[in-house]
Design an enzyme around this catalytic site. Structure first.
Site, PDB file in Angstrom:
ATOM      1  N   ASP A 322      16.316  92.745  22.400  1.00  0.00           N
ATOM      2  CA  ASP A 322      17.513  92.915  21.568  1.00  0.00           C
ATOM      3  C   ASP A 322      17.966  94.365  21.482  1.00  0.00           C
ATOM      4  O   ASP A 322      19.125  94.621  21.125  1.00  0.00           O
ATOM      5  CB  ASP A 322      17.241  92.429  20.133  1.00  0.00           C
ATOM      6  CG  ASP A 322      17.346  90.927  19.987  1.00  0.00           C
ATOM      7  OD1 ASP A 322      17.384  90.229  21.014  1.00  0.00           O
ATOM      8  OD2 ASP A 322      17.375  90.434  18.840  1.00  0.00           O
ATOM      9  N   HIS A 454      13.993  55.732  33.117  1.00  0.00           N
ATOM     10  CA  HIS A 454      14.848  54.882  32.293  1.00  0.00           C
ATOM     11  C   HIS A 454      14.027  54.200  31.214  1.00  0.00           C
ATOM     12  O   HIS A 454      12.952  53.707  31.515  1.00  0.00           O
ATOM     13  CB  HIS A 454      15.530  53.804  33.146  1.00  0.00           C
ATOM     14  CG  HIS A 454      16.341  52.852  32.325  1.00  0.00           C
ATOM     15  ND1 HIS A 454      17.578  53.185  31.812  1.00  0.00           N
ATOM     16  CD2 HIS A 454      16.067  51.593  31.884  1.00  0.00           C
ATOM     17  CE1 HIS A 454      18.050  52.170  31.111  1.00  0.00           C
ATOM     18  NE2 HIS A 454      17.151  51.188  31.137  1.00  0.00           N
TER      19      HIS A 454
HETATM   20  P1  FAD Z   1      12.190  91.562  17.732  1.00  0.00           P
HETATM   21  O1  FAD Z   1      11.761  90.146  17.731  1.00  0.00           O
HETATM   22  O2  FAD Z   1      13.200  91.989  16.741  1.00  0.00           O
HETATM   23  O3  FAD Z   1      10.861  92.416  17.536  1.00  0.00           O
HETATM   24  C1  FAD Z   1      10.885  93.780  17.363  1.00  0.00           C
HETATM   25  C2  FAD Z   1       9.602  94.189  16.663  1.00  0.00           C
HETATM   26  O4  FAD Z   1       9.478  95.590  16.739  1.00  0.00           O
HETATM   27  C3  FAD Z   1       9.554  93.824  15.181  1.00  0.00           C
HETATM   28  O5  FAD Z   1       8.313  93.276  14.857  1.00  0.00           O
HETATM   29  C4  FAD Z   1       9.750  95.166  14.484  1.00  0.00           C
HETATM   30  O6  FAD Z   1       9.096  95.243  13.227  1.00  0.00           O
HETATM   31  C5  FAD Z   1       9.069  96.094  15.477  1.00  0.00           C
HETATM   32  N1  FAD Z   1       9.508  97.484  15.412  1.00  0.00           N
HETATM   33  C6  FAD Z   1      10.773  97.972  15.384  1.00  0.00           C
HETATM   34  N2  FAD Z   1      10.762  99.318  15.407  1.00  0.00           N
HETATM   35  C7  FAD Z   1       9.456  99.680  15.470  1.00  0.00           C
HETATM   36  C8  FAD Z   1       8.803 100.921  15.544  1.00  0.00           C
HETATM   37  N3  FAD Z   1       9.477 102.086  15.605  1.00  0.00           N
HETATM   38  N4  FAD Z   1       7.446 100.942  15.571  1.00  0.00           N
HETATM   39  C9  FAD Z   1       6.745  99.784  15.530  1.00  0.00           C
HETATM   40  N5  FAD Z   1       7.326  98.571  15.480  1.00  0.00           N
HETATM   41  C10 FAD Z   1       8.659  98.522  15.455  1.00  0.00           C
HETATM   42  N6  FAD Z   1      16.481  83.508  19.859  1.00  0.00           N
HETATM   43  C11 FAD Z   1      16.216  82.453  20.647  1.00  0.00           C
HETATM   44  O7  FAD Z   1      16.055  82.623  21.860  1.00  0.00           O
HETATM   45  N7  FAD Z   1      16.094  81.191  20.134  1.00  0.00           N
HETATM   46  C12 FAD Z   1      16.258  80.939  18.809  1.00  0.00           C
HETATM   47  O8  FAD Z   1      16.143  79.798  18.379  1.00  0.00           O
HETATM   48  C13 FAD Z   1      16.544  82.030  17.959  1.00  0.00           C
HETATM   49  N8  FAD Z   1      16.704  81.834  16.645  1.00  0.00           N
HETATM   50  C14 FAD Z   1      16.960  82.904  15.830  1.00  0.00           C
HETATM   51  C15 FAD Z   1      17.159  82.668  14.478  1.00  0.00           C
HETATM   52  C16 FAD Z   1      17.444  83.722  13.631  1.00  0.00           C
HETATM   53  C17 FAD Z   1      17.647  83.453  12.163  1.00  0.00           C
HETATM   54  C18 FAD Z   1      17.500  85.047  14.160  1.00  0.00           C
HETATM   55  C19 FAD Z   1      17.759  86.210  13.259  1.00  0.00           C
HETATM   56  C20 FAD Z   1      17.315  85.285  15.498  1.00  0.00           C
HETATM   57  C21 FAD Z   1      17.055  84.211  16.361  1.00  0.00           C
HETATM   58  N9  FAD Z   1      16.890  84.398  17.725  1.00  0.00           N
HETATM   59  C22 FAD Z   1      16.647  83.323  18.533  1.00  0.00           C
HETATM   60  C23 FAD Z   1      16.975  85.738  18.342  1.00  0.00           C
HETATM   61  C24 FAD Z   1      15.559  86.289  18.577  1.00  0.00           C
HETATM   62  O9  FAD Z   1      14.857  86.311  17.352  1.00  0.00           O
HETATM   63  C25 FAD Z   1      15.633  87.679  19.175  1.00  0.00           C
HETATM   64  O10 FAD Z   1      16.442  87.655  20.327  1.00  0.00           O
HETATM   65  C26 FAD Z   1      14.243  88.162  19.558  1.00  0.00           C
HETATM   66  O11 FAD Z   1      13.402  88.200  18.443  1.00  0.00           O
HETATM   67  C27 FAD Z   1      14.310  89.547  20.208  1.00  0.00           C
HETATM   68  O12 FAD Z   1      13.026  89.938  20.553  1.00  0.00           O
HETATM   69  P2  FAD Z   1      12.615  91.473  20.632  1.00  0.00           P
HETATM   70  O13 FAD Z   1      11.190  91.475  21.060  1.00  0.00           O
HETATM   71  O14 FAD Z   1      13.600  92.214  21.422  1.00  0.00           O
HETATM   72  O15 FAD Z   1      12.737  92.035  19.132  1.00  0.00           O
END
Ligand code: FAD
Ligand code: NAI
Length: 475
Positions: A322, A454
């Protein structure tokens, strides 16, 4: 002497934890730093997805669907329910338990793969000999060095100006997933993915739900025909969706939230509700990362600038999920995590953005992969379309769940599948067949010639592929 790692991953969400596991599988000495805290202040690996996103939302979608079926669906099957009641506390506790199982699962996977797990905030200190120095600020503070750094710090909910999240009255996805009582009246701003999923949960549990959406079209990124069919179903359920609105002042007080807004005709309106969920998109998160310390470049949206391979402007610093461009989806983040770990190992990791599936877990579910009909038209591409309604599918009839359709879009000359769009029962699972087909550059005829069990919902996929050639068998 700071601890030295081949790979340091900052962020333990689906992007980060999967990158860490794949890097460990490839023989690297890996650390993962994550700052998420559970209710007791301890680590809770899995990021937004596990803690306040994909997993808890799906747990509540399931529970609320059971409640709705028991109240409104069972009677059609000759099952009479009386004395139905809701224990919201138990429902939320179950959801929390599901989250914990997932947190614990990742902790186990880290141990299994010998990944050093640090609980705290990771921030860049400086480029150092052997890589980059990263400070971990947790219960204790320490500095570690990574030869390669993978930034996977995710995203945060976007707030409306003048309406900061208090998680009491004005809720982000976090508060939306832990309301201790069902609000009588609930408003959502933004009828995107969260708006529809969370709106569905609380409507099923008894809230009167109004969704205010700025755009004049419903689900603009979805194939128009599919979005229209979905909108019809949501209207029938009583999910009130207002399109083309302009949200004005939002006042929050003891009695709830008052929202001034203008409807599509330009008429001034006021909506008074008990709670407001703001679901107008998410912003990349680099809070506390200190990218300036090493000159890590961000773009104008605050996302970390990366190329198609997730390389940043700095040697051996990568970013995924993200916090970079592209769809904010857990499976996209995971694929990037695997690809980056493999690239660090000198392999040719690859993510095909054209075949990233989307699913909206409402009822009916919405799922798609590839291009929409409106995109193909805008491109001037010659295509053929084929649709098949679930109304004509035996399994859907047996389930009592016949809303929706499967739609195929294929190249007019080569018959290559360009997009598959679905609205209906369990299409979150059915879409996988379309993803596989597109990855293998299949034609619609390839799917049409494959034997499907089916009675199964997947027969609707085969029939829609047959429809491309105007030869459905059951419609
Ligand atoms: P994140 O999951 O946001 O993880 C980032 C992590 O890094 C967090 O734990 C944070 O605390 C940590 N962090 C941040 N900065 C630091 C730092 N400086 N030091 C240490 N740790 C840090 N996607 C789907 O594909 N299917 C779904 O059904 C879906 N449902 C969703 C429902 C909701 C309500 C929401 C809000 C989102 C949903 N998503 C879904 C989107 C999905 O959650 C995100 O796309 C996904 O979590 C992104 O993953 P990521 O690893 O990039 O970041
Ligand atoms: P979204 O981008 O899906 O939808 C936001 C909606 O808010 C859009 O329709 C937009 O036009 C509207 N909007 C923006 N500003 C507005 C304003 N001022 N007034 C009224 N409407 C306004 O974002 P959402 O729902 O917040 O979800 C964020 C992301 O999380 C999703 O895009 C998706 O990537 C991810 N997600 C994925 C899920 C899944 O895969 N099933 C489930 C939930 C979230």
């Amino acid at each position: 002497m700071s601890k030295q790692f081949d790979v340091v991953v900052i962020g333990g969400g689906p992007g980060g934890y999967i990158a860490a596991i794949r890097a460990a599988q490839l023989g690297f000495n890996v650390a993962c730093i994550d700052e998420w805290k559970n209710a007791k202040g301890g680590p809770a690996l899995g990021g937004t997805c596990t803690n306040v996103g994909c997993i808890p939302s799906k747990a509540l979608l399931q529970s609320s669907e059971h409640f709705e079926h028991a109240g409104h669906g069972f009677a059609d099957h000759g099952i009479n329910v009386s004395g139905l009641s809701l224990d919201i506390g138990k429902m939320l506790a179950r959801k929390d338990q599901v989250v914990k199982q997932n947190n614990d699962g990742i902790t186990y996977l880290f141990k299994k793969n010998k990944i050093a797990s640090f609980h705290g905030r990771g921030s860049f200190v400086k480029a150092a000999e052997g890589g980059y120095e990263i400070k971990v600020a947790g219960a204790a503070e320490e500095t570690i060095v990574g030869k390669h750094i993978i930034v996977a710090t995710g995203s945060n909910a976007r707030a409306l100006p003048g309406a900061a999240f208090d998680e009491e009255n004005i809720l982000s996805n976090d508060g939306a997933l832990r309301m201790g009582a069902v609000p009588k009246k609930l408003a959502l701003i933004g009828s995107g993915v969260i708006g529809l999923e969370m709106g569905s949960v609380w409507r099923r549990l008894g809230s009167e739900v109004t969704v205010l959406e700025a755009l004049p079209t419903f689900l603009g990124a979805v194939d128009e025909q599919i979005a229209k069919e979905a909108k019809k179903a949501f209207d029938k359920q009583g999910l009130k969706i207002e399109l083309g609105v302009k949200v004005g002042e939002i006042k929050s007080g003891k009695k709830g939230v008052s929202i001034a807004w203008t409807n599509a005709k330009g008429e001034a309106q006021t909506l008074d509700v008990d709670k407001l969920i703001v679901s107008i998109g998410r912003v990349p998160n680099t809070i506390g990362l200190n990218p300036e310390a090493v000159g890590l470049a961000l773009d104008e949206r605050g996302a970390i600038n990366v190329d198609g391979d997730c390389k940043t402007n700095l040697p051996n610093v990568w970013a995924i999920g993200d916090v970079v461009r592209g769809p904010m989806l857990a499976h996209k983040a995971e694929e990037e995590g695997v690809a980056v770990a493999e690239r660090i190992a000198g392999q040719h990791g690859h993510v095909n953005f054209n075949t990233v599936p989307w699913v909206i877990y409402t009822h009916p579910e919405i799922a798609w992969v590839g291009q929409t009909e409106q995109q193909l038209k805008a491109e001037g591409r010659a295509y053929k379309a084929g649709t098949f309604p679930f109304l004509a599918n035996g399994r859907a009839r047996a389930l009592g769940d016949t809303t929706g359709m499967v739609k195929f879009l294929a190249d007019a000359t080569t018959d290559e599948i360009l997009g598959v769009h679905m609205v209906g029962p369990q299409v979150s699972e059915l879409i996988s067949e379309a993803v596989v087909a597109m990855e293998f550059k299949a034609s619609a005829e390839d799917i049409a010639r494959i034997c499907h069990a089916h009675p199964s919902l997947s027969e609707a996929t085969k029939e829609a592929a047959l429809a491309v050639d105007k030869r459905t068998l059951n419609f």
